[in-house]
Write a protein that holds these residues in place. Structure first.
Motif, PDB file in Angstrom:
ATOM      1  N   ASN A   1      -2.343   0.728   1.679  1.00 29.13           N
ATOM      2  CA  ASN A   1      -1.785   2.046   1.375  1.00 29.13           C
ATOM      3  C   ASN A   1      -0.253   2.043   1.410  1.00 29.13           C
ATOM      4  OD1 ASN A   1      -4.283   3.523   1.063  1.00 29.13           O
ATOM      5  ND2 ASN A   1      -4.543   3.328   3.269  1.00 29.13           N
ATOM      6  N   ASN A   2       0.311   1.231   2.326  1.00 28.19           N
ATOM      7  CA  ASN A   2       1.774   1.204   2.449  1.00 28.19           C
ATOM      8  C   ASN A   2       2.370  -0.199   2.338  1.00 28.19           C
ATOM      9  OD1 ASN A   2       1.032   0.083   4.896  1.00 28.19           O
ATOM     10  ND2 ASN A   2       1.624   1.866   6.129  1.00 28.19           N
TER      11      ASN A   2
ATOM     12  N   ASP B   1      -7.020  -2.616  -4.260  1.00 26.74           N
ATOM     13  CA  ASP B   1      -6.259  -1.363  -4.420  1.00 26.74           C
ATOM     14  C   ASP B   1      -4.929  -1.589  -5.140  1.00 26.74           C
ATOM     15  OD1 ASP B   1      -8.281  -0.077  -3.053  1.00 26.74           O
ATOM     16  OD2 ASP B   1      -7.252  -0.155  -1.114  1.00 26.74           O
TER      17      ASP B   1
END
Length: 233
Positions: free
Chosen positions: A196-197, A116
């Protein structure tokens, strides 16, 4: 994506199964495994099978390298390995298929992974050497040398001591040991990264050491190999 990072399982299937249950609860989608799936404890074959269920991204540790040497070296080398690390090596030699031995042979010593858009360097000892120890009390200059700016996360294992170091260039993390914590017995140390973070969360999973301890005593293992399972308890 939530990624679990595991290291130094050392044939301790009791600890790994406890962690695996926690990973299911945490909805883990990917697993990184940093080596030392064998050594000390007997159920390394079960460890490999469990990691395959998760389709883990795996690298080699120093104990995989020792095992490969164990298969070909002389009796003096083999006897010293058993004396230091336990009779598990004799069991691995008997239980592992030729296909599994080949898979172990082909494991890389380190690996770059991108998930990602987040970059990872997976190591066992250090980015320079697979059997180099990086302890939490290392000098800032030494730690800084391994926090690589070209990666978002540099993961290492080998010492069995969890550590997070935020350097000027990058983040260096030791997830600790699943199978033989040197911080506290009966605890499996590992960690989760959320792509994601970009947050890393250290995890501690308790497990029951009594069955493993009993198996070791029944096989007349040296005391260190099972007493460390209750360190600081």
């Amino acid at each position: 994506m939530k990624i679990a990072v595991l290291s130094d399982i050392h044939g301790n299937i009791d600890a790994l199964r406890a962690v695996s249950n926690d990973m299911k609860t945490e909805c883990i989608e990917k697993v990184f495994a940093l080596g030392d799936y064998l050594g000390y404890y007997y159920e390394a074959l079960d460890v490999f099978e469990e990691l395959k269920k998760w389709n883990a991204v795996m690298i080699s540790g120093n104990h995989e390298q020792i095992f490969l040497s164990f298969l070909s070296k002389n009796d003096n080398f083999r006897n010293n390995v058993v004396k230091k690390y336990g009779a598990g090596y004799l069991k691995y030699e008997k239980d592992f298929s030729s296909e599994l031995v080949q898979e172990i042979t082909e494991l890389p010593l380190k690996k770059e992974v991108d998930v990602d858009g987040v970059s990872f360097l997976l190591c066992h000892g250090s980015p320079k050497q697979y059997d180099e120890y990086i302890y939490p009390n290392a000098t800032p200059n030494r730690l800084e040398a391994f926090a690589k700016e070209e990666y978002d996360f540099v993961f290492v294992g080998h010492t069995h001591y969890p550590m997070v170091y935020q350097g000027k260039k990058g983040l260096l993390i030791n997830v600790g040991s699943v199978g033989q914590s040197r911080v506290r017995g009966g605890i499996a140390n590992w960690g989760i990264v959320d792509t994601n973070n970009h947050v890393y969360i250290p995890k501690q999973t308790p497990y029951d050491v009594t069955k493993l301890e009993r198996r070791l005593k029944e096989n007349n293992e040296r005391e260190y190999i099972y007493k460390i399972l209750r360190r600081n308890n």
